[in-house]
Design a protein around this motif. Sequence first.
Motif, PDB file in Angstrom:
ATOM      1  N   VAL A  62      63.454  20.138  96.868  1.00  0.00           N
ATOM      2  CA  VAL A  62      62.184  20.831  97.101  1.00  0.00           C
ATOM      3  C   VAL A  62      61.566  21.260  95.778  1.00  0.00           C
ATOM      4  O   VAL A  62      60.351  21.122  95.570  1.00  0.00           O
ATOM      5  N   TRP A  66      58.003  20.078  94.382  1.00  0.00           N
ATOM      6  CA  TRP A  66      57.035  21.153  94.186  1.00  0.00           C
ATOM      7  C   TRP A  66      56.462  21.129  92.769  1.00  0.00           C
ATOM      8  O   TRP A  66      55.267  21.337  92.565  1.00  0.00           O
ATOM      9  N   SER A 134      59.759  16.824 106.050  1.00  0.00           N
ATOM     10  CA  SER A 134      58.494  17.480 106.376  1.00  0.00           C
ATOM     11  C   SER A 134      57.997  18.334 105.213  1.00  0.00           C
ATOM     12  O   SER A 134      56.790  18.408 104.956  1.00  0.00           O
ATOM     13  N   THR A 135      58.902  18.966 104.471  1.00  0.00           N
ATOM     14  CA  THR A 135      58.505  19.755 103.311  1.00  0.00           C
ATOM     15  C   THR A 135      57.897  18.864 102.228  1.00  0.00           C
ATOM     16  O   THR A 135      56.885  19.215 101.620  1.00  0.00           O
TER      17      THR A 135
END
Length: 147
Positions: A62, A66, A134-135
Amino acid sequence: MSRTNLDERQLQQRHKAGNQAFLLMAFLLLADMGLQNYGIKWLEYPLSNYAIFMLGVGSYLVRLIWSGAYVGPGGAQGGAKGKNVLGALLGIVVAACILIVTFVNPAAQSAANSGANGKVILVISVTAGLVILSTVYLIRRRNNRAE
């Protein structure tokens, strides 16, 4: 530019996220061992280590996405979007099939009643994969909208 086509900022972000995820995993494993020494069990033995591992790897992925250090500046190609959508749909279908077989199969039900943790580990890994997928999609969508 390296073989991965990442620039210097992306390489620094990738290394920073990797180091912090490794330290997070190490401290969580040490805390888990300390809690088990005092008789506190939050999960059974293999499941607790697996959950800590998934937490560390998930946080690493993540943070990579990000910060934009997952793909280099020239990494996105024009025809790759359809392949990405097809791959995501295939992953969701496989995950759904695994969950259905896990809950419907009588052998899995008897294994769950005997104290085996295989079913729980399978469900956690599939759920973690879907959450990460999904993230990634939401972060990419947010980053593309900002441009």
